[in-house]
Design a protein around this motif. Structure first.
Motif, PDB file in Angstrom:
ATOM      1  N   ILE A  44      -4.741  16.618   8.988  1.00 16.38           N
ATOM      2  CA  ILE A  44      -3.337  16.165   8.868  1.00 16.38           C
ATOM      3  C   ILE A  44      -3.052  15.267  10.065  1.00 16.38           C
ATOM      4  CG2 ILE A  44      -0.918  16.879   8.863  1.00 16.38           C
ATOM      5  CD1 ILE A  44      -1.730  19.482   7.550  1.00 16.38           C
ATOM      6  N   ARG A  62      -4.659  15.105   3.869  1.00 15.12           N
ATOM      7  CA  ARG A  62      -5.512  14.169   3.132  1.00 15.12           C
ATOM      8  C   ARG A  62      -6.978  14.280   3.570  1.00 15.12           C
ATOM      9  NH1 ARG A  62      -2.974   9.520   0.958  1.00 15.12           N
ATOM     10  NH2 ARG A  62      -1.676   9.341   2.803  1.00 15.12           N
ATOM     11  N   LEU A 120     -13.417  18.471   9.667  1.00 16.10           N
ATOM     12  CA  LEU A 120     -12.933  19.784   9.227  1.00 16.10           C
ATOM     13  C   LEU A 120     -13.941  20.497   8.325  1.00 16.10           C
ATOM     14  CD1 LEU A 120     -11.678  19.862   6.024  1.00 16.10           C
ATOM     15  CD2 LEU A 120     -10.109  18.280   7.081  1.00 16.10           C
TER      16      LEU A 120
HETATM   17  C1  LIG Z   1      11.367  10.712   3.404  1.00 10.10           C
HETATM   18  C2  LIG Z   1       9.978  11.230   3.630  1.00 10.10           C
HETATM   19  C3  LIG Z   1       9.771  12.592   3.621  1.00 10.10           C
HETATM   20  C4  LIG Z   1       8.497  13.100   3.830  1.00 10.10           C
HETATM   21  N1  LIG Z   1       8.295  14.476   3.828  1.00 10.10           N
HETATM   22  C5  LIG Z   1       7.087  14.941   4.140  1.00 10.10           C
HETATM   23  C6  LIG Z   1       6.867  16.350   4.235  1.00 10.10           C
HETATM   24  O1  LIG Z   1       7.758  17.171   3.987  1.00 10.10           O
HETATM   25  N2  LIG Z   1       5.630  16.787   4.574  1.00 10.10           N
HETATM   26  C7  LIG Z   1       4.594  15.917   4.844  1.00 10.10           C
HETATM   27  O2  LIG Z   1       3.493  16.377   5.147  1.00 10.10           O
HETATM   28  N3  LIG Z   1       4.780  14.600   4.737  1.00 10.10           N
HETATM   29  C8  LIG Z   1       5.983  14.091   4.389  1.00 10.10           C
HETATM   30  N4  LIG Z   1       6.133  12.748   4.274  1.00 10.10           N
HETATM   31  C9  LIG Z   1       4.941  11.908   4.355  1.00 10.10           C
HETATM   32  C10 LIG Z   1       4.458  11.642   5.766  1.00 10.10           C
HETATM   33  O3  LIG Z   1       5.128  10.519   6.292  1.00 10.10           O
HETATM   34  C11 LIG Z   1       2.947  11.365   5.776  1.00 10.10           C
HETATM   35  O4  LIG Z   1       2.675  10.287   4.901  1.00 10.10           O
HETATM   36  C12 LIG Z   1       2.087  12.546   5.339  1.00 10.10           C
HETATM   37  O5  LIG Z   1       2.434  13.690   6.107  1.00 10.10           O
HETATM   38  C13 LIG Z   1       0.618  12.221   5.571  1.00 10.10           C
HETATM   39  O6  LIG Z   1      -0.178  13.290   5.198  1.00 10.10           O
HETATM   40  P1  LIG Z   1      -1.586  13.536   5.910  1.00 10.10           P
HETATM   41  O7  LIG Z   1      -1.392  13.673   7.358  1.00 10.10           O
HETATM   42  O8  LIG Z   1      -2.247  14.642   5.172  1.00 10.10           O
HETATM   43  O9  LIG Z   1      -2.376  12.185   5.523  1.00 10.10           O
HETATM   44  P2  LIG Z   1      -2.832  10.979   6.443  1.00 10.10           P
HETATM   45  O10 LIG Z   1      -1.696  10.386   7.174  1.00 10.10           O
HETATM   46  O11 LIG Z   1      -3.633  10.100   5.563  1.00 10.10           O
HETATM   47  O12 LIG Z   1      -3.757  11.649   7.541  1.00 10.10           O
HETATM   48  C14 LIG Z   1      -4.980  12.268   7.249  1.00 10.10           C
HETATM   49  C15 LIG Z   1      -5.580  12.705   8.566  1.00 10.10           C
HETATM   50  O13 LIG Z   1      -6.777  13.412   8.295  1.00 10.10           O
HETATM   51  C16 LIG Z   1      -7.752  13.027   9.256  1.00 10.10           C
HETATM   52  N5  LIG Z   1      -9.058  13.249   8.622  1.00 10.10           N
HETATM   53  C17 LIG Z   1      -9.604  12.571   7.577  1.00 10.10           C
HETATM   54  N6  LIG Z   1     -10.772  13.133   7.236  1.00 10.10           N
HETATM   55  C18 LIG Z   1     -10.971  14.171   8.093  1.00 10.10           C
HETATM   56  C19 LIG Z   1     -12.016  15.114   8.245  1.00 10.10           C
HETATM   57  N7  LIG Z   1     -13.069  15.155   7.431  1.00 10.10           N
HETATM   58  N8  LIG Z   1     -11.909  16.043   9.227  1.00 10.10           N
HETATM   59  C20 LIG Z   1     -10.847  16.049  10.081  1.00 10.10           C
HETATM   60  N9  LIG Z   1      -9.833  15.156   9.971  1.00 10.10           N
HETATM   61  C21 LIG Z   1      -9.889  14.249   8.990  1.00 10.10           C
HETATM   62  C22 LIG Z   1      -7.436  11.574   9.564  1.00 10.10           C
HETATM   63  O14 LIG Z   1      -7.935  11.205  10.852  1.00 10.10           O
HETATM   64  C23 LIG Z   1      -5.930  11.546   9.500  1.00 10.10           C
HETATM   65  O15 LIG Z   1      -5.356  11.797  10.789  1.00 10.10           O
HETATM   66  C24 LIG Z   1       7.407  12.229   4.051  1.00 10.10           C
HETATM   67  C25 LIG Z   1       7.643  10.837   4.078  1.00 10.10           C
HETATM   68  C26 LIG Z   1       8.895  10.355   3.871  1.00 10.10           C
HETATM   69  C27 LIG Z   1       9.117   8.882   3.924  1.00 10.10           C
END
Ligand SMILES: Cc1cc2nc3c(=O)[nH]c(=O)nc-3n(C[C@H](O)[C@H](O)[C@H](O)COP(=O)(O)OP(=O)(O)OC[C@H]3O[C@@H](n4cnc5c(N)ncnc54)[C@H](O)[C@@H]3O)c2cc1C
Length: 314
Positions: A259, A204, A298
Motif C-alpha cells: 500500500i 495494489r 511482500l
Molecule cells: C475522494 C477519494 C477517496 C478515496 N478513499 C480511499 C480510501 O478510503 N481508501 C484507500 O485506500 N484509498 C482511497 N482513495 C484512493 C487513494 O488515493 C489511492 O489511490 C489508493 O489508496 C491507492 O491504493 P494502493 O496504495 O493499494 O495502490 P498504489 O498507490 O498503486 O500503491 C501500491 C504500492 O504497492 C507497492 N508494491 C507494489 N508491488 C509490491 C510488492 N510486491 N511488495 C511490496 N510492495 C509492493 C508499490 O511500491 C506502491 O507503493 C481515495 C481517493 C479519492 C480521490
C-alpha cells in the motif's frame, strides 16, 4: 458525579468487544444504566452485571422497524434514567440515532470520541487522528459515539445485582421506515475489521493475490483490510476497504503490505498503535507514518513473517 446511559440496539449472549468497551467506560460513573432495544438473555445480563452497571432498561424488538424503534427506546430510557451522558457505538446506525436524539431532546452530540471523563470532558480524534481535541457540551443531554479499541475492556471482578425494567414503548406506526429484505453476509472466523486488535491490509502491491495477507492475519488472529485500489480491482470485498471512504481502524498492530500510503488511506488507519509497513519502494509515503518499515517484496516478507510467528507460537 454525572450519570451515564449506554445504548445498544441489540445485545447477544456474548457482547461484542466494542460493547464491552462501552460498558467499561460507563462503569467509571457512579450511576450507569444500559438500555437495549431488543430482548436480552440471562447470559447477556450476567455479563452486563460484571461491569458494575446497576440498571438494565429493555424494550422488545419490533423486528422490521429501522431506526425509529431505537429512537423510541432511547428517548424513553434517557427520560427515565435522567442520565447526563449517553454512550453509543461509533457506527453509522448509532451515530444516526445519537444525532437524531440530540436534536429531538435539544442535547449535544460528539462523534469519534476516544475517551469520556467523568466530568463529561470528551477526547476525540480530529482530522483523521492528526491531533486530538477535548470537547464539552454547553447544555442538555450529551450523546457521544465512542470509537472501538479506544477503551481497555475491564469488567469488575464481582457481579453486581442488576435491576431489569421493561420500557413501555408505543408500537410502530405505518409511516415508519421498515426493512423489507435482508441478505446475510458470509460468516468469517476472523474478528470484525473495526474491532480487531491486529489488522493486516493489502493494496495494489498484492497483485490480485490476498493469500499471503490472509495467512499472516490468521497467524496473528487478526482481520484483513485493503486499500481502495485492491477493492476496486475486485480482489477483495468493498467492506474491507480502509480509509476516507472506507472504514476507520485503530488496532494495536496494523500491518500494511503493498500500500503506497495515500492520504485517503492514512485517514483510516493512522491512529493504529503500532504501524508496520512493507513496501518495495523505499520512498513510499506509508513509511512516513510507520513505526517499523520493511523495504521488500511482500510475496517474500509476508510468508516469512507468518512462518516465524507460527514457529514461535508452537
Ligand atoms: C475522494 C477519494 C477517496 C478515496 N478513499 C480511499 C480510501 O478510503 N481508501 C484507500 O485506500 N484509498 C482511497 N482513495 C484512493 C487513494 O488515493 C489511492 O489511490 C489508493 O489508496 C491507492 O491504493 P494502493 O496504495 O493499494 O495502490 P498504489 O498507490 O498503486 O500503491 C501500491 C504500492 O504497492 C507497492 N508494491 C507494489 N508491488 C509490491 C510488492 N510486491 N511488495 C511490496 N510492495 C509492493 C508499490 O511500491 C506502491 O507503493 C481515495 C481517493 C479519492 C480521490
Amino acid at each position: 458525579m454525572p450519570s451515564a446511559l449506554v445504548f445498544f440496539n441489540e445485545l447477544s449472549d456474548v457482547p461484542s468487544k466494542a460493547q464491552r468497551e462501552l460498558l467499561t467506560l460507563a462503569s467509571r460513573f457512579d450511576q450507569s444504566t444500559l438500555a437495549v432495544a431488543s430482548e436480552v438473555s440471562q447470559d447477556a445480563q450476567n455479563v452486563v452485571a460484571n461491569y458494575g452497571l446497576s440498571k438494565l432498561l429493555v424494550a422488545p424488538s419490533q423486528g422490521d422497524i429501522f431506526v425509529d424503534h431505537a429512537l423510541s427506546v432511547l428517548e424513553a430510557a434517557v427520560k427515565q434514567s435522567a442520565s447526563d451522558v449517553v454512550l453509543v457505538a461509533n457506527d453509522n446506525f448509532n451515530r444516526e440515532v445519537a444525532a437524531r436524539m440530540a436534536v429531538r431532546l435539544d442535547g449535544a452530540v460528539i462523534t469519534d470520541a476516544i475517551d469520556v471523563a467523568t466530568d463529561l470532558v470528551v477526547t476525540k480524534d480530529e482530522l483523521a487522528g492528526s491531533y486530538s481535541a477535548q470537547a464539552q457540551s454547553t447544555g442538555g443531554t450529551l450523546f457521544v459515539s465512542v470509537k472501538p479499541n479506544s477503551i481497555d475492556d475491564d469488567p469488575q471482578s464481582s457481579g453486581q445485582q442488576l435491576e431489569v425494567q421493561n420500557l413501555a414503548i408505543q408500537s410502530a406506526t405505518a409511516a415508519q421506515v421498515r426493512v423489507v429484505a435482508t441478505e446475510a453476509k458470509a460468516v468469517s472466523d476472523r474478528p470484525k475489521l473495526t474491532e480487531a486488535r491486529v489488522v493486516v491490509a493489502g493494496g495494489r502491491g498484492v497483485n490480485g493475490d490476498f493469500g499471503p495477507v490472509e495467512d499472516l492475519a490468521d497467524a496473528l488472529a487478526g482481520a484483513v483490510g485493503a486499500s481502495r485500489a485492491a477493492t476496486d480491482a475486485g480482489w477483495i470485498t468493498h467492506d474491507a476497504q480502509i480509509g476516507q471512504t472506507g472504514v476507520t481502524v485503530s488496532p494495536q498492530l496494523f500491518i500494511s503490505a503493498g500500500i503506497s500510503g495515500a492520504i485517503q488511506q492514512k485517514a483510516g488507519m493512522q491512529t493504529s498503535k503500532c504501524i508496520v509497513a512493507i513496501n518495495k519502494d523505499v520512498d513510499a509515503p506509508v513509511f512516513e507514518i510507520a513505526d517499523f518499515g520493511i523495504v521488500g517484496d511482500l510475496s517474500k516478507v509476508l510468508p516469512q513473517a507468518a512462518e516465524e510467528i507460527r514457529r514461535r507460537q508452537a
